[in-house]
Design an enzyme around this catalytic site. Structure first.
Site, PDB file in Angstrom:
ATOM      1  N   CYS A  79      -1.831   3.755   2.031  1.00  0.00           N
ATOM      2  CA  CYS A  79      -3.250   3.984   1.710  1.00  0.00           C
ATOM      3  C   CYS A  79      -4.088   2.850   2.287  1.00  0.00           C
ATOM      4  O   CYS A  79      -3.655   2.164   3.209  1.00  0.00           O
ATOM      5  CB  CYS A  79      -3.406   4.099   0.203  1.00  0.00           C
ATOM      6  SG  CYS A  79      -2.760   2.642  -0.644  1.00  0.00           S
ATOM      7  N   SER A 101       1.687   0.964  -8.752  1.00  0.00           N
ATOM      8  CA  SER A 101       2.529   1.770  -7.868  1.00  0.00           C
ATOM      9  C   SER A 101       3.881   1.950  -8.516  1.00  0.00           C
ATOM     10  O   SER A 101       4.396   1.022  -9.155  1.00  0.00           O
ATOM     11  CB  SER A 101       2.717   1.092  -6.505  1.00  0.00           C
ATOM     12  OG  SER A 101       1.556   1.238  -5.728  1.00  0.00           O
ATOM     13  N   HIS A 139       0.679   6.321  -7.428  1.00  0.00           N
ATOM     14  CA  HIS A 139      -0.142   5.185  -7.017  1.00  0.00           C
ATOM     15  C   HIS A 139      -1.518   5.319  -7.641  1.00  0.00           C
ATOM     16  O   HIS A 139      -2.092   6.408  -7.638  1.00  0.00           O
ATOM     17  CB  HIS A 139      -0.243   5.129  -5.487  1.00  0.00           C
ATOM     18  CG  HIS A 139       1.112   5.018  -4.853  1.00  0.00           C
ATOM     19  ND1 HIS A 139       1.805   3.843  -4.808  1.00  0.00           N
ATOM     20  CD2 HIS A 139       1.912   5.968  -4.311  1.00  0.00           C
ATOM     21  CE1 HIS A 139       2.985   4.059  -4.248  1.00  0.00           C
ATOM     22  NE2 HIS A 139       3.078   5.342  -3.937  1.00  0.00           N
ATOM     23  N   GLU A 184       0.854  -1.187   0.000  1.00  0.00           N
ATOM     24  CA  GLU A 184       0.000   0.000   0.000  1.00  0.00           C
ATOM     25  C   GLU A 184       0.891   1.238   0.000  1.00  0.00           C
ATOM     26  O   GLU A 184       1.180   1.810   1.029  1.00  0.00           O
ATOM     27  CB  GLU A 184      -0.943   0.028   1.220  1.00  0.00           C
ATOM     28  CG  GLU A 184      -2.209  -0.805   1.051  1.00  0.00           C
ATOM     29  CD  GLU A 184      -2.048  -2.227   1.551  1.00  0.00           C
ATOM     30  OE1 GLU A 184      -0.918  -2.577   1.964  1.00  0.00           O
ATOM     31  OE2 GLU A 184      -3.028  -3.001   1.507  1.00  0.00           O
ATOM     32  N   SER A 185       1.383   1.605  -1.173  1.00  0.00           N
ATOM     33  CA  SER A 185       2.127   2.841  -1.435  1.00  0.00           C
ATOM     34  C   SER A 185       3.644   2.730  -1.214  1.00  0.00           C
ATOM     35  O   SER A 185       4.219   1.755  -1.693  1.00  0.00           O
ATOM     36  CB  SER A 185       1.485   4.040  -0.746  1.00  0.00           C
ATOM     37  OG  SER A 185       0.135   4.169  -1.193  1.00  0.00           O
TER      38      SER A 185
HETATM   39  C1  SAM Z   1      -1.735   0.094  -6.110  1.00  0.00           C
HETATM   40  S1  SAM Z   1      -2.451   0.302  -4.605  1.00  0.00           S
HETATM   41  C2  SAM Z   1      -2.267   2.024  -4.661  1.00  0.00           C
HETATM   42  C3  SAM Z   1      -3.180   2.798  -3.864  1.00  0.00           C
HETATM   43  C4  SAM Z   1      -2.886   4.219  -3.933  1.00  0.00           C
HETATM   44  N1  SAM Z   1      -2.774   4.877  -2.711  1.00  0.00           N
HETATM   45  C5  SAM Z   1      -3.723   4.990  -4.893  1.00  0.00           C
HETATM   46  O1  SAM Z   1      -3.311   6.054  -5.238  1.00  0.00           O
HETATM   47  O2  SAM Z   1      -4.744   4.560  -5.349  1.00  0.00           O
HETATM   48  C6  SAM Z   1      -4.151   0.084  -4.749  1.00  0.00           C
HETATM   49  C7  SAM Z   1      -4.679  -0.599  -5.967  1.00  0.00           C
HETATM   50  O3  SAM Z   1      -4.124  -1.870  -6.089  1.00  0.00           O
HETATM   51  C8  SAM Z   1      -5.143  -2.872  -5.995  1.00  0.00           C
HETATM   52  N2  SAM Z   1      -4.566  -4.020  -5.297  1.00  0.00           N
HETATM   53  C9  SAM Z   1      -4.526  -5.277  -5.784  1.00  0.00           C
HETATM   54  N3  SAM Z   1      -3.896  -6.077  -4.917  1.00  0.00           N
HETATM   55  C10 SAM Z   1      -3.532  -5.336  -3.864  1.00  0.00           C
HETATM   56  C11 SAM Z   1      -2.849  -5.606  -2.637  1.00  0.00           C
HETATM   57  N4  SAM Z   1      -2.425  -6.821  -2.329  1.00  0.00           N
HETATM   58  N5  SAM Z   1      -2.676  -4.584  -1.773  1.00  0.00           N
HETATM   59  C12 SAM Z   1      -3.089  -3.356  -2.074  1.00  0.00           C
HETATM   60  N6  SAM Z   1      -3.725  -3.039  -3.222  1.00  0.00           N
HETATM   61  C13 SAM Z   1      -3.947  -4.013  -4.107  1.00  0.00           C
HETATM   62  C14 SAM Z   1      -6.306  -2.190  -5.301  1.00  0.00           C
HETATM   63  O4  SAM Z   1      -7.548  -2.798  -5.630  1.00  0.00           O
HETATM   64  C15 SAM Z   1      -6.189  -0.800  -5.893  1.00  0.00           C
HETATM   65  O5  SAM Z   1      -6.690  -0.741  -7.186  1.00  0.00           O
END
Ligand code: SAM
Length: 383
Positions: free
Chosen positions: A84, A238, A251, A69-70
């Site tokens: 996030c 990301s 992100h 998460e970021s």
């Molecule tokens: C890449 S993270 C980035 C979040 C960031 N803070 C933003 O700007 O949106 C969130 C995205 O990745 C997806 N995702 C898929 N697998 C994930 C995981 N294991 N942990 C966090 N996000 C995940 C989420 O559904 C979302 O679309």
């Protein structure tokens, strides 16, 4: 009885919490300061924040980690953690301070920021209210700050995102030969364009994260940066890019019901990041309906220089509001909210678009952008 129809799509909170802590090196601290913390310690800190390290890149001046998460950035005397979802970033603070003290380092400044959450009801305590976050931060950073900390919220509560800022600073003199102010540009976007958002799915067109970075135009935002990118399954993106002490971090949450993207430039000099040019490139990549732009710098007076004012808007966007605050610790934060202008009044859009009262803008052409095939920008005539 549950059925496919009544099951809610899972919610992901894209909007990030961000903490930046500056430390002083002690007489017996290792020269590389926080960068000497072991990988086990970093993993422990990320576990406390409820995320994990996915990949990393380093140069001679810093380490950059893509997280589940970021992102996390570690410099010898600066720690930047941005997370996030429903992560608990502040949970890692006491252990971070303990680990830093074990190598003789004391905090001298803390800056905690976040936009409004898109789904505040899903956040755990203390992220349920900014005053709770401030209370927690004050327990850990309040005592170092002789004049007390400061906390404020910029932006209108009834129009889009607000920007929350907490600052504490020990106000002790800094060595002018080594201190460089941190210039920071953060763009937060919602209602991403459908085609733009599709680029961040692992669908049949997906080749690699590197190809996504190139094809979307993200690679052109800071072409010389060393980039570390990741496309999640089934979607989500990301990226960290590093160049000297500068970082770019992006992100993306592309799901239509919660689309969100953030782009941050930090640690570059005043002359190395032009907010107007960057913003115009960024909105081309993401085609957002709503945008917020935060420009901030610590310690120095931004009114004296060009940095700190968004002097023109990207074509097709109108200004909803501007707010700024000079910090008692020195420095300033300026916060702009923008929304896509409607082609035809009355076309389907969100209530926020209708609520926007755009300030007057003047369309002008920009020679500097012409070579980048950019749309003309609009000078901000009144703000
Ligand atoms: C890449 S993270 C980035 C979040 C960031 N803070 C933003 O700007 O949106 C969130 C995205 O990745 C997806 N995702 C898929 N697998 C994930 C995981 N294991 N942990 C966090 N996000 C995940 C989420 O559904 C979302 O679309």
């Amino acid at each position: 009885m549950m059925s496919e129809e009544i099951l809610h799509a899972p919610i992901f909170e894209g909007s990030e919490k961000r903490i930046e802590v500056d430390f002083r090196l002690g007489a017996n601290s290792p020269a590389n300061g926080l960068r000497s913390l072991s990988r086990d310690m970093l993993d422990e800190l990320m576990t406390l924040a409820r995320c994990c390290i996915v990949s990393s890149r380093s140069n001679e001046l810093m380490d950059a980690y893509v997280l589940s998460e970021s992102s996390l950035f570690v410099y010898p005397t600066k720690w930047i953690l941005k997370t996030c979802g429903t992560t608990r970033l502040l949970n890692s603070v006491p252990r971070l301070l303990e680990a830093a003290r074990a190598i003789g380092m004391e905090p001298r400044r803390c800056k905690y920021t976040r936009a409004s959450f898109l789904f505040p009801e899903n956040q755990p305590f203390p992220y349920t209210a900014f005053e709770h976050e401030v209370g927690f931060l004050d327990e850990h950073f309040g005592p170092m700050s002789a004049n007390g900390s400061t906390a404020f919220v910029l932006g209108e509560p009834y129009q889009g995102l607000q920007w929350h800022v907490y600052l504490a600073d020990d106000m002790q003199p800094l060595d002018p030969s080594s201190f460089k102010p941190t210039y920071n540009l953060e763009v937060c976007m919602t209602e991403l364009g459908n085609e733009a958002a599709q680029q961040f799915f692992r669908n049949e067109k997906f080749v690699s994260a590197e190809q996504t970075t190139k094809d979307t135009g993200i690679a052109d935002l800071k072409p010389r940066a060393v980039m570390d990118d990741y496309v999640f399954e089934p979607c989500g993106y990301s990226m960290n890019g590093i160049e000297g002490t500068g970082l770019i971090t992006i992100h993306v949450t592309p799901e239509a019901h919660q689309s969100y993207a953030s782009v941050e430039f930090s640690g570059f000099g005043e002359d190395l990041v032009d907010p107007v040019k960057i913003l115009s490139k960024v909105v081309k990549v993401f085609q957002p309906g709503k945008v917020s732009v935060t420009l901030s710098v610590d310690k120095v007076d931004m009114d004296g220089g060009a940095w700190g004012a968004l002097t023109a808007l990207p074509a097709g966007y109108g200004l909803q509001g501007v707010a700024s605050q000079v910090s008692p610790c020195g420095g300033k934060v300026a916060y702009y909210t923008l929304a896509e202008k409607l082609a035809t009044p009355g076309s389907p859009t969100t209530p926020l678009h209708h609520a926007a009262s755009f300030l007057s803008v003047v369309t002008t052409s920009s020679d500097s952008e012409a070579d980048n095939n950019s749309e003309p920008e609009q000078e901000i005539a009144a703000c």
